[in-house]
Design an enzyme around this catalytic site. Sequence first.
Site, mmCIF file in Angstrom:
data_model
loop_
_atom_site.group_PDB
_atom_site.id
_atom_site.type_symbol
_atom_site.label_atom_id
_atom_site.label_comp_id
_atom_site.label_asym_id
_atom_site.label_seq_id
_atom_site.Cartn_x
_atom_site.Cartn_y
_atom_site.Cartn_z
ATOM 1 N N ILE A 92 10.876 7.994 7.391
ATOM 2 C CA ILE A 92 11.392 7.735 6.053
ATOM 3 C C ILE A 92 10.532 8.413 4.999
ATOM 4 O O ILE A 92 10.999 9.192 4.191
ATOM 5 C CB ILE A 92 11.491 6.219 5.757
ATOM 6 C CG1 ILE A 92 12.331 5.530 6.833
ATOM 7 C CG2 ILE A 92 12.127 6.011 4.393
ATOM 8 C CD1 ILE A 92 12.437 4.049 6.654
ATOM 9 N N GLU A 93 9.266 8.099 4.975
ATOM 10 C CA GLU A 93 8.456 8.648 3.898
ATOM 11 C C GLU A 93 6.985 8.524 4.249
ATOM 12 O O GLU A 93 6.604 7.836 5.179
ATOM 13 C CB GLU A 93 8.700 7.890 2.602
ATOM 14 C CG GLU A 93 8.324 6.430 2.720
ATOM 15 C CD GLU A 93 8.666 5.670 1.453
ATOM 16 O OE1 GLU A 93 8.085 6.011 0.421
ATOM 17 O OE2 GLU A 93 9.489 4.763 1.523
ATOM 18 N N GLU A 94 6.166 9.170 3.470
ATOM 19 C CA GLU A 94 4.735 9.009 3.612
ATOM 20 C C GLU A 94 4.170 8.441 2.330
ATOM 21 O O GLU A 94 4.276 9.055 1.281
ATOM 22 C CB GLU A 94 4.072 10.346 3.931
ATOM 23 C CG GLU A 94 2.610 10.185 4.258
ATOM 24 C CD GLU A 94 1.925 11.525 4.450
ATOM 25 O OE1 GLU A 94 0.715 11.568 4.251
ATOM 26 O OE2 GLU A 94 2.615 12.503 4.783
ATOM 27 N N GLY A 95 3.615 7.261 2.383
ATOM 28 C CA GLY A 95 3.005 6.653 1.207
ATOM 29 C C GLY A 95 1.519 6.893 1.227
ATOM 30 O O GLY A 95 0.999 7.574 2.110
ATOM 31 N N TYR A 139 -0.730 4.862 1.872
ATOM 32 C CA TYR A 139 -1.456 4.091 2.883
ATOM 33 C C TYR A 139 -0.857 4.197 4.262
ATOM 34 O O TYR A 139 -1.202 3.455 5.149
ATOM 35 C CB TYR A 139 -1.577 2.635 2.437
ATOM 36 C CG TYR A 139 -2.473 2.535 1.259
ATOM 37 C CD1 TYR A 139 -3.845 2.575 1.436
ATOM 38 C CD2 TYR A 139 -1.956 2.503 -0.020
ATOM 39 C CE1 TYR A 139 -4.687 2.562 0.359
ATOM 40 C CE2 TYR A 139 -2.794 2.481 -1.105
ATOM 41 C CZ TYR A 139 -4.163 2.507 -0.911
ATOM 42 O OH TYR A 139 -4.994 2.507 -1.982
ATOM 43 N N GLY A 140 0.061 5.109 4.475
ATOM 44 C CA GLY A 140 0.558 5.257 5.823
ATOM 45 C C GLY A 140 1.935 5.899 5.870
ATOM 46 O O GLY A 140 2.528 6.210 4.846
ATOM 47 N N VAL A 145 5.927 5.745 7.159
ATOM 48 C CA VAL A 145 6.947 4.739 7.426
ATOM 49 C C VAL A 145 8.070 5.393 8.212
ATOM 50 O O VAL A 145 8.490 6.508 7.895
ATOM 51 C CB VAL A 145 7.498 4.142 6.116
ATOM 52 C CG1 VAL A 145 8.499 3.050 6.432
ATOM 53 C CG2 VAL A 145 6.383 3.609 5.257
ATOM 54 N N LYS A 192 5.601 0.683 9.594
ATOM 55 C CA LYS A 192 4.664 1.366 8.716
ATOM 56 C C LYS A 192 3.342 1.512 9.454
ATOM 57 O O LYS A 192 2.742 0.527 9.871
ATOM 58 C CB LYS A 192 4.479 0.542 7.447
ATOM 59 C CG LYS A 192 3.457 1.125 6.504
ATOM 60 C CD LYS A 192 3.417 0.354 5.219
ATOM 61 C CE LYS A 192 2.259 0.818 4.363
ATOM 62 N NZ LYS A 192 2.276 0.202 3.056
ATOM 63 N N ASP A 236 -0.032 -2.854 -7.808
ATOM 64 C CA ASP A 236 0.557 -1.519 -7.697
ATOM 65 C C ASP A 236 2.070 -1.601 -7.808
ATOM 66 O O ASP A 236 2.794 -1.036 -6.997
ATOM 67 C CB ASP A 236 0.144 -0.842 -6.383
ATOM 68 C CG ASP A 236 0.366 0.674 -6.425
ATOM 69 O OD1 ASP A 236 0.562 1.201 -7.544
ATOM 70 O OD2 ASP A 236 0.355 1.315 -5.374
#
Lengths: 316, 469
Positions: free
Chosen positions: B118-121, B123-124, B126, B141, B239
């Site tokens: 899905i995505e990269e935030g 902190y990790g 997903v 995640k 956040d």
Amino acid sequence: MAHLTNPLATPSQLYALTTLNSPLPIDLQHSIRFYTARLTQAAGLLLRLPQDITAQANVLLYRYWLVDPLLAWEFSDVSAATLYLTAKISASPRTLRSITNVYTYLLSLPTFPSPTTPAPTAPPDPESYYLSETAYTTYRNRLLNIEGQILNALSFTTHVSLPHPLAITYLQTLSIFSLPPAVSTRVAKRTIAHLNTALLSPQMLYLTHQPPALATAAIYLAAREEGVKLPDGEWWTVFDVEREELGFLCVGMRSLEGFVEEERRRWEGRGVLTREGVRGEMGKLGLNNEVGNGVEEDEESQMARLLDEKVGAVST
Amino acid sequence: MTGKMKSRWADDEEDAAADAARKREKEEKRRAKAEKQRIADEAALKAQQAAAAVADAQSEENQTELSNRPSKRRKLSPEREEGGEKASGGGEVKLLRFPVGGWKRCRSVEEYEKLNDIEEGAYGWVSRARDSATGQVVALKRLKMDNANDGIPVTGLREIQTLMDCEHPNIVALREVVVGEDTRKIENIFLVLDFLEHDLKTLLEEMPEPFLTSEIKTLLQQLVSGVLYLHNTWILHRDLKTSNLLLNNRGVLKIADFGMARYFGDPPPKMTQLVVTLWYRAPELLLGTERYGTAVDMWSVGCIFGELLTKEPLLQGKNEVDELSKIFELCGIPTEESWPGFRRLPNARSLRLPKNPVSQGSVLRAKFPFLTASGSELLISLLSLNPAKRPSAKEVLEHGFFREDPKPKSREMFPTFPSKAGQEKRRRRGTPNAPVRGKVGEIGAVDFSGIFAGREEEERGGGFSLKLI
């Protein structure tokens, strides 16, 4: 809600303890838990950690030993890793360097510090607890590995609610603090002392009872011991505690004095309790020492087997 | 043969014998029970007498030996009788009990079947995955293991701890934590979270038109109820931003990403000011305060409110200084009256501010001309420079804005959107990440007096300006 409750041990977990730690006799299991928790307590003092962090670390320590066998790792390493982990997520973290230094110091002492043993006249030689940079790196990596193992075994449930603040609120509710300050301070101190001692209980009271029950039992005992009158009637039900549970906890907390006396007679004058010491004791008891070592060997041979299998799978 | 063919219900001697045996058995049982009861009663009576005797002896002892012993101790036995009576009378005391959790070894990540990333935030990573056992679709995640020398990152541990303690419809649920197959070294840690189709940030970027006011109210209401729950549970999120708000196709909003979250207390402990993504960071954090509270989350809520109205992030500063100047531009200049004590904040000492500040709110009102009076009143109060003047989550929920027309749209009526996370890989977004722990950006001597320079020449009004000759 989470601020008032703790996850509790299941009956099957408690029941499985005998097989988990076999062939370690029950009394030695108790000694290991008791002395390792005391080691955490001593390290917490030397690291100037707030008592709530040290207490939480000891609850996590006991929780961990419900999933993994006591002899899986060196006791002092498990103690250090839980203390590091608990401090890390709290508001007062400690560096691994400080933690390894403190544990190296405690392990170097010829006799484990205790209120009954006289303090050594001369301070120990600093050379004896110096931790070189390379030794530190190995120590650190060992602790970090155990940290992961602990979290895995606890399914990352690091939350611990302590009964201490609740006990103060309960004492206020019972109007203990409207008594003369000398009396109320004595009761409050005694209550907190009972709660801290209960952390060392071989019955693992913090894993089997919720904070409100622990706080109520400690207050009941403290008030009795200090001769302070508590309200007539079943006041403990106000704090959602049953008479039965209260009675059980009071007996459990009171029994600690005898237990500690027993432990002291057995181990007084020795250094920090280690796996080697426990194995020696098992030999003395005439228990099959090889079996004691067998736990270790089993693990190692299993590891080797797994590795062989992996290598085999890759090469085919 | 006849015996076999006879009706099953026929009463023969066999049946009669069995019947008699059964009757005998029953009677015997009854007798045994009565006997047992009698014995038990006797025993109880004896025990009671013994207890009374012991109690008496004790109290005598107490009186002779410890004259200061309270009289309370002697009351134990009558109390017990009282309790017994109560129990038999049915008037039992109701005791509060909470559901209790436990702990056991983590399951393996192999229990889940990965569907797509899905995505990269910050902190990790997903990804979307399916539970092999139940077939449920979840979000996995993976925790980033940045600083191997400190072990498992504290941000990840805090995220797990705070999420585990939360149970609210507007907060993403942490179902469990799973680890990689090889448990000799715990390096791969995955959080198993609810899967939601959208995040608000991507959705706003894709939408041709902003949300309707009624829809904004539904979203805001859900966001603030989640925030209220967090604050009631003594958790600061630290956040909040649109990319951390998830939305499913049933109109439910959930707050996610607790990498910055932590417990707080009253009075608030010293905490780092290096929190909250820059565009949503409250002025007191930018000015370097170490003691802050729930108001920092409320500022972010205000920023999100503004962003929902225009689809654009409200305060897109390039750095700390720029962010602060954008805030002052939009919300006015703080004064000693509007924000007592702000001058004493670490980064405020070196600030040079214009002498004649414009009133707070006028710029904001002009920026959102279509917002009703109560709507802009809410927005302005959320974006108060002085944290003490910002409304609490509870006050926001009770605000008149949610009661006036148009009413919040019911979730069932909420529009649906094509799900991006469902199959397609998402675009990396332009929002800057939450600050990295460690270094604290110093705001040196900065001249803010230029912000409103030339205001007089500019004059108010849209297309023309009046000039006196």
